[in-house]
Design an enzyme around this catalytic site. Structure first.
Site, PDB file in Angstrom:
ATOM      1  N   TYR A   1     -12.574  19.428  40.513  1.00 28.96           N
ATOM      2  CA  TYR A   1     -13.717  20.198  40.722  1.00 28.96           C
ATOM      3  C   TYR A   1     -12.844  21.313  41.616  1.00 28.96           C
ATOM      4  O   TYR A   1     -13.170  21.644  42.620  1.00 28.96           O
ATOM      5  CB  TYR A   1     -14.783  19.601  41.709  1.00 28.96           C
ATOM      6  CG  TYR A   1     -15.625  18.529  41.044  1.00 28.96           C
ATOM      7  CD1 TYR A   1     -15.457  18.385  39.506  1.00 28.96           C
ATOM      8  CD2 TYR A   1     -16.205  17.357  41.750  1.00 28.96           C
ATOM      9  CE1 TYR A   1     -16.421  17.764  38.825  1.00 28.96           C
ATOM     10  CE2 TYR A   1     -16.918  16.642  40.970  1.00 28.96           C
ATOM     11  CZ  TYR A   1     -17.018  16.544  39.638  1.00 28.96           C
ATOM     12  OH  TYR A   1     -17.634  15.598  38.976  1.00 28.96           O
TER      13      TYR A   1
ATOM     14  N   CYS B   1     -19.142  15.111  30.142  1.00 25.32           N
ATOM     15  CA  CYS B   1     -19.527  16.594  29.570  1.00 25.32           C
ATOM     16  C   CYS B   1     -18.438  16.430  28.317  1.00 25.32           C
ATOM     17  O   CYS B   1     -17.394  16.427  28.488  1.00 25.32           O
ATOM     18  CB  CYS B   1     -18.797  17.370  30.601  1.00 25.32           C
ATOM     19  SG  CYS B   1     -19.015  19.342  29.732  1.00 25.32           S
TER      20      CYS B   1
ATOM     21  N   GLY C   1     -10.636  24.384  28.998  1.00 21.05           N
ATOM     22  CA  GLY C   1     -11.048  25.503  29.924  1.00 21.05           C
ATOM     23  C   GLY C   1     -11.748  25.240  30.964  1.00 21.05           C
ATOM     24  O   GLY C   1     -12.615  26.139  31.450  1.00 21.05           O
TER      25      GLY C   1
END
Length: 547
Positions: A475, A169, A104
């Site tokens: 991005y 991340c 997500g």
């Protein structure tokens, strides 16, 4: 009056039934395709009490969780490949679009929403998240629904001297991350995550399960960096694991404007990409309280590094290459490679590796309202330009804004632009990630934050890559262009506007692959690779691919 009321109610009933019909047809189709399966329990429609929580469970950008955001007719959470095959078949049959979600983290929410007013279904891979590590062969099979954190944790459990060059991340979905390239702490040494994919299992538009051999060289090339949601649904990836020391060294040195930050950032540009491959050195720029006067705002540059070696090896290297930073032994910590990812992401010290498994980890670009953009820098930016940039961080909208500079060089200089879809290789000094986030109560004025981001992006135009102004597909930024979803004739021309920014000359090869494997453009979204529709003349096909 009563006949009129009856007509109104009848009309309303028909509209309600018409809107419910696609869902009913889709569910009926699934039941026919999976008669002996429990797939019905894995589908959430808008009438299901768990629908909202499932939809929002992996939503990272809360800009796309508001009441005005288009939502899927259904969410499918498959347990087996056959469930995905059934969902793809039924969506094709009933004219529904598919959005595939792993973690997500799509910055524009395209894995779980749509900017177009079209009926769509989300296939959420959250239940397909196994990780199987083979230490002897230094490989791993990982399903697309696993997170990067889950991958790192399993590697760390099996070996202290193996790693994988993906992002920091931990909540990133492996599927989306690798589909767009995927860089992280090890990319100067080993390249991108996608550069280290050696096999994959993909469900194509016909529902076939293909591996590297059966999908062919071109499609295998395309899925390793060509962006998600375009060529099919990747079930799992076979990864080549890489060697890491049992302990690596990390540090963070923070400098404000009063501590010479501008000159240090300017100097960093000319040396960071020349460091040994074992060094990953980045800078985060943000507003902060002045150390000299807490009532005064200043700009702070945080220099953060992960070094594949010991403190005793790092200190003399820094004294030789970047003495201006003033790094001392006390600034440094040694830890495992897995721990270094958490340190770089959240500045957590000595965290148990289980922290990597937390799918609800929050940061400035997850579980919040934000807008992001990217750039690539090929020539050092002048000090005066940085001084002009800093002034924008004092504006009200920038209270939570961050810019991250990540040095390139090393292995990235050695891989040809055309070897994988990701083209941003030699010639780049560093990349920039811009982010600005805000709180829920401020979302009513979200446009002012978006406007701030666009002003900063416009300000940076003279100092970054040109013709095209490059951007990073992971991005994602819809400001740079979108597809026209129902305009076949101009689909290539519209897509090329944004496509060359993400993929440069590789865009045309991606279009060629798409034309072969999905000519009717079933797998599509606002920034998916389009096919050259077969109704075009062959001369048009050649003309556009050579342009």
């Amino acid at each position: 009056m009563f006949p009129f009321l009856f007509v109104v109610l009848l009309s309303l009933s028909r509209r309600i039934n018409a809107s419910a019909l696609p869902v009913q047809e889709f569910l009926h189709c699934l039941s026919l395709r999976s008669p002996n399966s429990s797939i019905a329990k894995l589908v959430y429609t808008q009438n299901n009490s768990s629908y909202s929580s499932v939809l929002k469970s992996a939503a990272q950008n809360f800009r796309f969780t508001t009441p005005s955001t288009p939502t899927p007719l259904a969410i499918v959470t498959p347990l087996h490949a056959s469930h995905i095959q059934a969902a793809v078949y039924c969506c094709r049959k009933h004219g529904l679009q598919v959005r595939t979600r792993s973690g997500g983290h799509d910055f524009e929410g395209l894995s779980y929403t749509s900017a177009y007013k079209v009926p769509f279904v989300v296939i959420d891979l959250v239940n397909l998240r196994s990780v199987r590590v083979n230490v002897e062969k230094a490989t791993a099979w990982v399903e697309s629904g696993a997170t990067v954190g889950e991958l790192y944790d399993e590697i760390a459990r099996k070996s202290k001297i193996l790693g994988f060059p993906a992002g920091i991340c931990p909540t990133l979905g492996v599927g989306g991350h690798l589909s767009g390239g995927g860089y992280g702490l090890l990319f100067r040494k080993y390249g991108l995550g996608a550069d280290n994919v050696i096999d994959a299992r993909l469900i194509d538009v016909k529902g076939r399960i293909l591996d590297k051999k059966s999908m062919g060289e071109d499609l295998f090339w395309a899925i390793r960096g060509g962006g998600g949601g375009t060529f099919g649904i990747v079930l799992a990836w076979k990864l080549k694991l890489v060697a890491v020391p049992a302990n690596v060294t990390v540090f963070t040195v923070r400098k404000t404007l009063e501590q010479n930050a501008t000159k240090l950032v300017h100097r960093w540009q000319s040396i960071a990409h020349k460091f040994p491959k074992e060094m990953h050195l980045s800078i985060a720029i943000a507003r902060a309280n002045s150390s000299e006067d807490e009532e005064k705002m200043t700009i702070q540059a945080s220099f953060t590094s992960t070094f594949l070696g010991s403190i005793d090896e790092l200190i003399p290297l820094m004294e030789e290459k970047f003495p201006e930073l003033g790094l001392v032994k006390e600034d440094c910590l040694e830890m495992s490679w897995a721990e270094s990812n958490l340190y770089s992401f959240l500045f957590l010290l000595r965290s148990p590796s289980e922290t990597l498994l937390n799918r609800n980890q929050k940061s400035s670009i997850s579980k919040t309202f934000f807008k992001a953009k990217s750039d690539f820098v090929k020539q050092p930016i002048p000090e005066s330009a940085f001084e002009g940039l800093w002034s924008k961080f004092y504006e009200d909208e920038a209270k939570s804004a961050i810019m991250v500079f990540v040095a390139f060089g090393g292995k990235m200089d050695e891989i040809l632009e055309t070897e994988y879809p990701y083209p941003h290789r030699a010639g780049n000094l560093y990349t920039i990630l811009y982010t600005v986030d805000w709180e829920e109560k401020e979302n009513i004025n979200s446009e002012k934050f978006m406007s701030w981001m666009r002003r900063v992006y416009n300000y940076m135009t003279p100092y970054v890559s040109k013709s095209p102004r490059e951007a990073y597909i992971n991005y994602r930024d819809l400001d740079i262009g979108t597809n026209k979803i129902n305009n076949r004739k101009r689909s290539y021309a519209k897509a090329r506007v944004w496509g060359v920014k993400y993929f440069k000359n590789n865009f045309n090869r991606l279009v060629n692959v798409k034309t072969i494997v999905d000519p009717q453009n079933f797998f599509r979204h606002e920034q998916s690779i389009p096919p050259l529709f077969l109704s075009w003349k062959r001369s048009d096909h050649k003309k556009h691919l050579s342009s």
